[in-house]
Design a protein around this motif. Structure first.
Motif, PDB file in Angstrom:
ATOM      1  N   GLY A   1      58.744  48.978  56.486  1.00 51.28           N
ATOM      2  CA  GLY A   1      58.055  50.038  55.754  1.00 51.28           C
ATOM      3  C   GLY A   1      56.797  49.599  55.040  1.00 51.28           C
ATOM      4  O   GLY A   1      56.043  50.445  54.564  1.00 51.28           O
ATOM      5  N   LEU A   2      56.573  48.275  54.955  1.00 50.37           N
ATOM      6  CA  LEU A   2      55.359  47.798  54.290  1.00 50.37           C
ATOM      7  C   LEU A   2      54.230  47.652  55.305  1.00 50.37           C
ATOM      8  O   LEU A   2      54.458  47.343  56.474  1.00 50.37           O
ATOM      9  CB  LEU A   2      55.626  46.454  53.607  1.00 50.37           C
ATOM     10  CG  LEU A   2      56.704  46.458  52.526  1.00 50.37           C
ATOM     11  CD1 LEU A   2      56.829  45.080  51.897  1.00 50.37           C
ATOM     12  CD2 LEU A   2      56.406  47.499  51.458  1.00 50.37           C
ATOM     13  N   HIS A   3      53.014  47.855  54.856  1.00 50.89           N
ATOM     14  CA  HIS A   3      51.832  47.791  55.719  1.00 50.89           C
ATOM     15  C   HIS A   3      51.507  46.352  56.102  1.00 50.89           C
ATOM     16  O   HIS A   3      51.561  45.456  55.261  1.00 50.89           O
ATOM     17  CB  HIS A   3      50.651  48.408  54.970  1.00 50.89           C
ATOM     18  CG  HIS A   3      49.366  48.355  55.721  1.00 50.89           C
ATOM     19  ND1 HIS A   3      49.116  49.155  56.804  1.00 50.89           N
ATOM     20  CD2 HIS A   3      48.263  47.583  55.557  1.00 50.89           C
ATOM     21  CE1 HIS A   3      47.909  48.882  57.265  1.00 50.89           C
ATOM     22  NE2 HIS A   3      47.373  47.931  56.529  1.00 50.89           N
TER      23      HIS A   3
ATOM     24  N   GLU B   1      48.619  47.068  65.130  1.00 53.01           N
ATOM     25  CA  GLU B   1      47.419  47.881  65.378  1.00 53.01           C
ATOM     26  C   GLU B   1      47.052  48.776  64.197  1.00 53.01           C
ATOM     27  O   GLU B   1      45.981  49.395  64.185  1.00 53.01           O
ATOM     28  CB  GLU B   1      47.602  48.728  66.641  1.00 53.01           C
ATOM     29  CG  GLU B   1      48.827  49.604  66.659  1.00 53.01           C
ATOM     30  CD  GLU B   1      50.008  48.942  67.361  1.00 53.01           C
ATOM     31  OE1 GLU B   1      50.834  49.672  67.924  1.00 53.01           O
ATOM     32  OE2 GLU B   1      50.083  47.691  67.347  1.00 53.01           O
ATOM     33  N   GLN B   2      47.907  48.851  63.176  1.00 52.58           N
ATOM     34  CA  GLN B   2      47.579  49.649  61.997  1.00 52.58           C
ATOM     35  C   GLN B   2      46.638  48.905  61.050  1.00 52.58           C
ATOM     36  O   GLN B   2      46.085  49.503  60.125  1.00 52.58           O
ATOM     37  CB  GLN B   2      48.857  50.041  61.252  1.00 52.58           C
ATOM     38  CG  GLN B   2      49.667  51.118  61.975  1.00 52.58           C
ATOM     39  CD  GLN B   2      50.924  51.496  61.225  1.00 52.58           C
ATOM     40  OE1 GLN B   2      51.551  50.670  60.579  1.00 52.58           O
ATOM     41  NE2 GLN B   2      51.300  52.764  61.303  1.00 52.58           N
TER      42      GLN B   2
ATOM     43  N   VAL C   1      52.229  41.170  56.751  1.00 50.54           N
ATOM     44  CA  VAL C   1      52.836  42.020  55.726  1.00 50.54           C
ATOM     45  C   VAL C   1      52.927  41.260  54.410  1.00 50.54           C
ATOM     46  O   VAL C   1      52.581  41.784  53.339  1.00 50.54           O
ATOM     47  CB  VAL C   1      54.244  42.490  56.168  1.00 50.54           C
ATOM     48  CG1 VAL C   1      54.953  43.205  55.023  1.00 50.54           C
ATOM     49  CG2 VAL C   1      54.143  43.415  57.371  1.00 50.54           C
ATOM     50  N   ILE C   2      53.377  40.014  54.479  1.00 48.45           N
ATOM     51  CA  ILE C   2      53.496  39.197  53.270  1.00 48.45           C
ATOM     52  C   ILE C   2      52.125  38.969  52.644  1.00 48.45           C
ATOM     53  O   ILE C   2      51.944  39.079  51.433  1.00 48.45           O
ATOM     54  CB  ILE C   2      54.187  37.861  53.597  1.00 48.45           C
ATOM     55  CG1 ILE C   2      55.635  38.114  54.030  1.00 48.45           C
ATOM     56  CG2 ILE C   2      54.158  36.931  52.393  1.00 48.45           C
ATOM     57  CD1 ILE C   2      56.319  36.902  54.618  1.00 48.45           C
ATOM     58  N   LYS C   3      51.149  38.664  53.482  1.00 50.05           N
ATOM     59  CA  LYS C   3      49.794  38.420  52.999  1.00 50.05           C
ATOM     60  C   LYS C   3      49.210  39.651  52.292  1.00 50.05           C
ATOM     61  O   LYS C   3      48.605  39.542  51.222  1.00 50.05           O
ATOM     62  CB  LYS C   3      48.899  38.026  54.181  1.00 50.05           C
ATOM     63  CG  LYS C   3      47.404  38.059  53.928  1.00 50.05           C
ATOM     64  CD  LYS C   3      46.967  37.019  52.927  1.00 50.05           C
ATOM     65  CE  LYS C   3      45.452  37.034  52.745  1.00 50.05           C
ATOM     66  NZ  LYS C   3      45.017  36.117  51.670  1.00 50.05           N
TER      67      LYS C   3
END
Length: 405
Positions: free
Chosen positions: A256-258, A263-264, A321-323
């Motif tokens: 759920g995290l960006h 590709e997003q 995502v973590i970054k």
């Protein structure tokens, strides 16, 4: 830990459909199998019901089967999707259940509270706590009249020692991959916004902090404070090690995290990150057995990852995502919902978020991701390079308009 109690489905004489006997029979047979705890058979009947439902729609120029007058709980399509998801849930096939509960909610214009409850419980059960909370708040944003129906979840969230959430805020979905925090009450200046447990237990593992029952947290990797190439390689190596050895756990944790899909993220950012990631991966391979931080990680594990393109891309995505969701040394599920603004109304103080202005009900709560001020061009350049977005906060928009009227 929050309760994951679920509502059992039992055999019932209630009629579902008034103009498709085959659909009615499949649902009733599924209910009877479910009541016997024969979940495999129940799934087969419910999947058959879904096929029959879709065939009816195709054969009647898009018209859905007519629900029985006595069936008022939700729409017929929603109940069919819900039943399939429920069978998958009790078969412990969690990943397959999730999209059916999501569709059960989407197909009911009034909001299917049971589907929301089941989806929340399922996501929480597999440690997708962030996505579970997003699910509840997204449901409330869409169907505010259903607040009472999911009040037990809200009460659990409020009292959870792991996931306390300030009752003065809510999570709002802005776009498909962008959420933000909005005030539901006025909040005065210099007020602490409580969004996670300040005394939560934590495990320290060689530069990596794992918050129990919460999210993967790393120290320098996500905060960008590495002071040398060696430090960068070590922190990224530790992160890769944990993602390889605990792949499914952290895949669920970061759900759920960006970016939810590679590709997003902007193409230029992705290309740069891929180059950086693979360079660091090769350095990690060269330093196995040399750096004590990599103890327990084997060359075979890395080579196995490299030979699996799908898994490799997912590990790459998770590092992104973590970054992109780092917050004071870790990835905290609720904290990373705060959007950026160059004229922020909150600031990070240690592991707290404190308001810097009086915030009115309906305002979005924003942080300054940079931690410093600069010219418009430099701000936008920094945010694009480090957080993969071009800032469109009111301050930047006004400056852009003045420069390009």
């Amino acid at each position: 830990m929050l309760s994951t109690a679920t509502t059992q489905t039992s055999s019932t004489a209630q009629q579902y459909c008034s103009d498709n006997e085959e659909l009615e029979r499949a649902l009733v047979n599924g209910n009877e199998a479910f009541s016997r705890k024969d979940y495999e058979s129940a799934l087969q009947f419910y999947e058959k019901a879904l096929i029959i439902y879709n065939e009816h729609v195709n054969n009647h120029q898009g018209a859905a089967p007519i629900a029985s007058p006595s069936f008022v709980a939700t729409t017929l399509s929603s109940i069919v999707y819900y039943k399939v998801g429920l069978a998958y849930f009790y078969l412990e096939r969690s990943e397959e259940a999730i999209p059916f509960f999501e569709k059960a909610i989407d197909h009911d214009p009034n909001g299917y509270a049971n589907a929301c409850t089941m989806l929340f419980n399922l996501l929480w059960k597999i440690n997708s706590c962030v996505q579970a909370i997003i699910t509840v708040h997204d449901f409330l944003n869409r169907f505010p009249k259903k607040e009472q129906a999911i009040q037990p979840i809200l009460n659990n969230l409020k009292n959870s020692k792991y996931w306390y959430m300030d009752p003065r805020i809510r999570i709002v979905k802005l776009t498909e991959d962008n959420y933000c925090v909005q005030a539901v009450d006025d909040i005065p200046v210099e007020e602490v916004i409580k969004i996670f447990d300040e005394s939560g237990q934590r495990d320290e593992v060689k530069g990596v902090t794992i918050v129990k029952d919460s999210l993967l947290c790393t120290d320098q990797f996500i905060t960008g404070t590495c002071t040398s190439d060696e430090e960068t390689m070590v922190t990224i190596g530790i992160t890769i090690k944990h993602l390889i050895q605990n792949f499914k756990k952290f895949q669920n944790v970061l759900r759920g995290l960006h970016p939810r899909k590679i590709e997003q993220a902007p193409t230029k950012f992705v290309e740069g990150w891929k180059t950086f990631f693979f360079e660091q991966l090769q350095l990690v391979k060269q330093n196995l057995g040399v750096k004590e931080e990599f103890e327990g990680l084997t060359l075979e594990e890395i080579e196995h990852l490299e030979s699996d393109p799908q898994r490799l891309e997912e590990v790459l995505r998770m590092t992104m995502v973590i970054k992109l969701n780092g917050f004071v040394g870790g990835v905290y599920g609720l904290a990373c919902m705060f959007n950026h603004s160059c004229e922020e109304n909150c600031e990070k103080v240690d592991e707290k978020i404190v308001t810097t202005k009086n915030i009115k009900k309906g305002d979005y709560l924003c942080l300054n991701y940079m931690g410093f001020d600069d010219t418009l061009a430099n701000r936008r350049k920094y945010l694009l390079e480090h957080f993969a977005f071009e800032c469109e906060c009111p301050r930047c928009k006004e400056k852009l308009w003045l420069e390009n009227p």
